[in-house]
Design an enzyme around this catalytic site. Structure first.
Site, PDB file in Angstrom:
ATOM      1  N   MET A  40      41.827  45.292  32.315  1.00 12.61           N
ATOM      2  CA  MET A  40      42.900  44.300  32.420  1.00 12.61           C
ATOM      3  C   MET A  40      42.633  43.135  31.464  1.00 12.61           C
ATOM      4  O   MET A  40      43.226  42.064  31.590  1.00 12.61           O
ATOM      5  CB  MET A  40      43.029  43.793  33.855  1.00 12.61           C
ATOM      6  CG  MET A  40      43.406  44.923  34.819  1.00 12.61           C
ATOM      7  SD  MET A  40      44.253  44.343  36.288  1.00 12.61           S
ATOM      8  CE  MET A  40      43.015  43.302  36.996  1.00 12.61           C
ATOM      9  N   GLY A  41      41.721  43.364  30.501  1.00 11.09           N
ATOM     10  CA  GLY A  41      41.495  42.348  29.478  1.00 11.09           C
ATOM     11  C   GLY A  41      40.593  41.222  29.949  1.00 11.09           C
ATOM     12  O   GLY A  41      39.919  41.332  30.961  1.00 11.09           O
ATOM     13  N   LEU A  96      37.953  40.346  28.259  1.00 15.77           N
ATOM     14  CA  LEU A  96      36.788  41.223  28.183  1.00 15.77           C
ATOM     15  C   LEU A  96      35.476  40.448  28.238  1.00 15.77           C
ATOM     16  O   LEU A  96      35.361  39.336  27.714  1.00 15.77           O
ATOM     17  CB  LEU A  96      36.849  42.049  26.891  1.00 15.77           C
ATOM     18  CG  LEU A  96      38.106  42.918  26.712  1.00 15.77           C
ATOM     19  CD1 LEU A  96      38.018  43.709  25.405  1.00 15.77           C
ATOM     20  CD2 LEU A  96      38.313  43.864  27.892  1.00 15.77           C
ATOM     21  N   HIS A 129      32.812  45.116  30.358  1.00 17.60           N
ATOM     22  CA  HIS A 129      33.788  45.990  29.692  1.00 17.60           C
ATOM     23  C   HIS A 129      33.190  46.600  28.418  1.00 17.60           C
ATOM     24  O   HIS A 129      33.369  47.786  28.139  1.00 17.60           O
ATOM     25  CB  HIS A 129      35.030  45.191  29.270  1.00 17.60           C
ATOM     26  CG  HIS A 129      35.777  44.541  30.399  1.00 17.60           C
ATOM     27  ND1 HIS A 129      35.843  43.175  30.558  1.00 17.60           N
ATOM     28  CD2 HIS A 129      36.498  45.070  31.414  1.00 17.60           C
ATOM     29  CE1 HIS A 129      36.583  42.896  31.616  1.00 17.60           C
ATOM     30  NE2 HIS A 129      36.989  44.012  32.165  1.00 17.60           N
ATOM     31  N   GLN A 138      48.901  46.530  41.163  1.00 14.42           N
ATOM     32  CA  GLN A 138      47.662  46.522  41.931  1.00 14.42           C
ATOM     33  C   GLN A 138      47.339  45.151  42.522  1.00 14.42           C
ATOM     34  O   GLN A 138      46.316  44.979  43.172  1.00 14.42           O
ATOM     35  CB  GLN A 138      46.496  47.063  41.108  1.00 14.42           C
ATOM     36  CG  GLN A 138      46.003  46.142  40.001  1.00 14.42           C
ATOM     37  CD  GLN A 138      45.010  46.868  39.108  1.00 14.42           C
ATOM     38  OE1 GLN A 138      45.346  47.798  38.377  1.00 14.42           O
ATOM     39  NE2 GLN A 138      43.747  46.456  39.154  1.00 14.42           N
ATOM     40  N   VAL A 190      27.009  45.369  34.940  1.00  9.26           N
ATOM     41  CA  VAL A 190      26.380  44.424  34.014  1.00  9.26           C
ATOM     42  C   VAL A 190      26.417  43.043  34.677  1.00  9.26           C
ATOM     43  O   VAL A 190      27.462  42.620  35.185  1.00  9.26           O
ATOM     44  CB  VAL A 190      27.109  44.404  32.658  1.00  9.26           C
ATOM     45  CG1 VAL A 190      26.503  43.362  31.732  1.00  9.26           C
ATOM     46  CG2 VAL A 190      27.036  45.786  32.012  1.00  9.26           C
ATOM     47  N   MET A 230      29.152  40.421  36.296  1.00 10.93           N
ATOM     48  CA  MET A 230      30.192  39.892  35.400  1.00 10.93           C
ATOM     49  C   MET A 230      31.568  40.295  35.903  1.00 10.93           C
ATOM     50  O   MET A 230      31.771  41.410  36.377  1.00 10.93           O
ATOM     51  CB  MET A 230      29.985  40.415  33.984  1.00 10.93           C
ATOM     52  CG  MET A 230      28.777  39.818  33.333  1.00 10.93           C
ATOM     53  SD  MET A 230      28.792  40.156  31.569  1.00 10.93           S
ATOM     54  CE  MET A 230      27.250  39.373  31.123  1.00 10.93           C
ATOM     55  N   SER A 270      35.980  39.122  35.139  1.00 11.29           N
ATOM     56  CA  SER A 270      36.946  38.224  34.497  1.00 11.29           C
ATOM     57  C   SER A 270      37.280  37.058  35.426  1.00 11.29           C
ATOM     58  O   SER A 270      37.671  35.979  34.968  1.00 11.29           O
ATOM     59  CB  SER A 270      38.232  38.989  34.168  1.00 11.29           C
ATOM     60  OG  SER A 270      37.932  40.133  33.403  1.00 11.29           O
TER      61      SER A 270
HETATM   62  P1  AMP Z   1      39.024  45.134  34.993  1.00  9.82           P
HETATM   63  O1  AMP Z   1      39.372  44.568  33.668  1.00  9.82           O
HETATM   64  O2  AMP Z   1      38.462  44.135  35.958  1.00  9.82           O
HETATM   65  O3  AMP Z   1      40.120  45.983  35.596  1.00  9.82           O
HETATM   66  O4  AMP Z   1      37.829  46.128  34.731  1.00  9.82           O
HETATM   67  C1  AMP Z   1      37.945  47.195  33.820  1.00  9.82           C
HETATM   68  C2  AMP Z   1      36.769  48.108  33.965  1.00  9.82           C
HETATM   69  O5  AMP Z   1      35.564  47.382  33.700  1.00  9.82           O
HETATM   70  C3  AMP Z   1      36.630  48.691  35.375  1.00  9.82           C
HETATM   71  O6  AMP Z   1      36.225  50.050  35.298  1.00  9.82           O
HETATM   72  C4  AMP Z   1      35.547  47.843  35.986  1.00  9.82           C
HETATM   73  O7  AMP Z   1      34.823  48.480  37.008  1.00  9.82           O
HETATM   74  C5  AMP Z   1      34.665  47.585  34.766  1.00  9.82           C
HETATM   75  N1  AMP Z   1      33.822  46.397  34.974  1.00  9.82           N
HETATM   76  C6  AMP Z   1      34.240  45.158  35.315  1.00  9.82           C
HETATM   77  N2  AMP Z   1      33.180  44.332  35.455  1.00  9.82           N
HETATM   78  C7  AMP Z   1      32.075  45.078  35.192  1.00  9.82           C
HETATM   79  C8  AMP Z   1      30.679  44.801  35.171  1.00  9.82           C
HETATM   80  N3  AMP Z   1      30.190  43.597  35.454  1.00  9.82           N
HETATM   81  N4  AMP Z   1      29.840  45.800  34.859  1.00  9.82           N
HETATM   82  C9  AMP Z   1      30.317  47.049  34.567  1.00  9.82           C
HETATM   83  N5  AMP Z   1      31.625  47.378  34.564  1.00  9.82           N
HETATM   84  C10 AMP Z   1      32.487  46.399  34.882  1.00  9.82           C
END
Ligand code: AMP
Length: 283
Positions: A30-31, A33, A37, A61, A176, A184, A186
Site C-alpha cells: 500500500m506504499g 515504503l 517492503h 480492506q 524487518v 517497521m 507505514s
Molecule cells: P502494506 O504496505 O502494509 O500493505 O504491506 C505490504 C507488504 O509488506 C505486506 O506483505 C506486509 O506484510 C509487508 N510488510 C510490512 N511491514 C513489514 C515488515 N516490517 N517486515 C516485513 N514485511 C513487512
C-alpha cells in the site's frame, strides 16, 4: 523502471513477459515504503526475472472508522525506493478502475478470517483477499511475496491461493525491525515521540514469551499474562488481543503441545495508532 497504472496495460505487459519465458514476481503493497517492503522486493528479485511492485491503498480492506483517508502516501519517494530495491514495473492502479461503479464481487476466505485481526476488523480480510486476487489477475505473477509482519494475512492468502487454484507460489519474508525492535510499519509515523518510545514493549514482550517457552512454560495463560503485564505497564498502551495460536489454523492453543508450531501475536493501540506484531515459535 516502468510505471504502469492501467489494468489492461499491466495485463498486456504480463502476457508479453510470459510469452517470452520470463518469470514474474509480485510484491503487493500500500506504499509509503520502508525497509520491510524493500526486503520483500529483494526476495522477489532473487526468485524471478521481472519484479512487479504494486502500490495501491486498497479501500475495501479498511473499515468505516479506519485510516483510509489519512493513510500516508508519498509516490515520489516510493518510486525511488522501489527502483533502488530492484523493481522493474511499478503497478499503480487507480481505485476507480479497480472498483468501478457496480462492483459486486468479493473473495471470502472462511474460518481463519474470523479470529485475531478478523474479529476486530470484520471486513478487512475480505478486502485483502479480493485485492490480492485482482492483483494476481493483473500482474499474472509466478511468485508473490508477502511479509510475516502480517501473519494472518499470509495464512489467508495461502488458503485463497490453494482454494482458488491460483498458479502462484507464495513466499514469505521475515519481519524487518527498527534497531530498538519495533516492527517497521507505514503506520509508525502516526506515533508521538512518547508513544514511539513505549511501543518497543511489543517486541520485548514477544521475546520474553519466547524465553518462557524455551524455559519450559507450556500454558498459554501464563504467557499471555506475562506479556499483558509488560505491555499494560506502558501508560499509552491499550491491548486489543494477545494470542497463542496454532500457526496454520490460527485456533487458540490453551496448552502448547510438543512439536507445535505456535504463532504468538498481538495487537495494541498506542493512542489512535494500532500496532500489530508476532513471532513464530516451534515448541
Ligand atoms: P502494506 O504496505 O502494509 O500493505 O504491506 C505490504 C507488504 O509488506 C505486506 O506483505 C506486509 O506484510 C509487508 N510488510 C510490512 N511491514 C513489514 C515488515 N516490517 N517486515 C516485513 N514485511 C513487512
Amino acid at each position: 523502471m516502468n510505471i504502469i497504472s492501467g489494468i489492461r496495460e499491466m495485463q498486456s505487459a504480463a502476457e508479453e513477459l510470459r510469452r517470452s519465458g520470463k518469470r514474474i514476481s509480485l510484491v503487493p503493497t500500500m506504499g509509503f515504503l520502508h525497509e520491510g517492503h524493500l526486503s520483500l522486493i529483494r526476495i522477489a528479485r532473487k526468485h524471478s526475472d521481472v519484479v512487479v511492485t504494486s502500490i495501491f491503498v486498497n479501500p475495501t480492506q479498511f473499515g468505516p472508522n479506519e485510516d483510509f483517508a489519512k493513510y500516508p502516501r508519498d509516490m515520489k519517494r516510493d518510486t525511488a525506493l522501489a527502483v533502488s530495491a530492484g523493481t522493474d514495473i511499478l503497478f499503480t492502479p487507480g481505485a476507480a478502475e479497480m472498483y468501478p461503479d457496480g462492483y459486486a464481487t468479493y473473495a471470502t476466505v472462511e474460518r481463519i478470517t474470523e479470529v485475531l485481526e478478523g474479529k476486530v476488523r470484520p471486513t478487512h480480510f475480505r478486502g485483502v483477499a479480493t485485492v490480492v486476487a485482482k492483483l494476481f489477475h493483473c500482474a499474472m505473477p509466478h511468485v508473490a511475496v508477502f511479509g510475516q509482519k502480517d501473519a494472518q494475512q499470509v495464512a489467508v492468502i495461502r488458503r485463497m491461493t490453494l482454494d482458488l487454484n491460483f498458479p502462484v507460489e507464495i513466499l514469505v519474508g521475515p519481519i524487518v525491525r527498527e534497531q530498538d525492535g519495533l516492527a517497521m510499519s507505514s503506520r509508525n509515523v502516526y506515533l508521538s515521540a512518547e508513544e514511539r518510545r513505549q511501543s518497543t514493549v511489543l517486541h520485548r514482550s514477544l521475546l520474553r514469551a519466547g524465553e518462557m517457552i524455551r524455559a519450559g512454560e507450556r500454558r498459554s495463560s501464563a504467557l499471555v499474562s506475562a506479556m499483558s503485564e509488560m505491555i499494560t505497564a506502558q501508560p499509552a498502551a491499550k491491548v486489543d488481543y494477545i494470542s497463542v495460536a496454532d500457526a496454520e489454523t490460527l485456533q487458540e492453543l490453551p496448552v502448547l503441545p510438543p512439536g507445535a508450531k505456535a504463532l504468538l501475536s498481538l495487537a495494541v493501540r498506542f493512542g489512535a495508532t494500532r500496532l500489530i506484531d508476532n513471532t513464530l515459535v516451534t515448541v
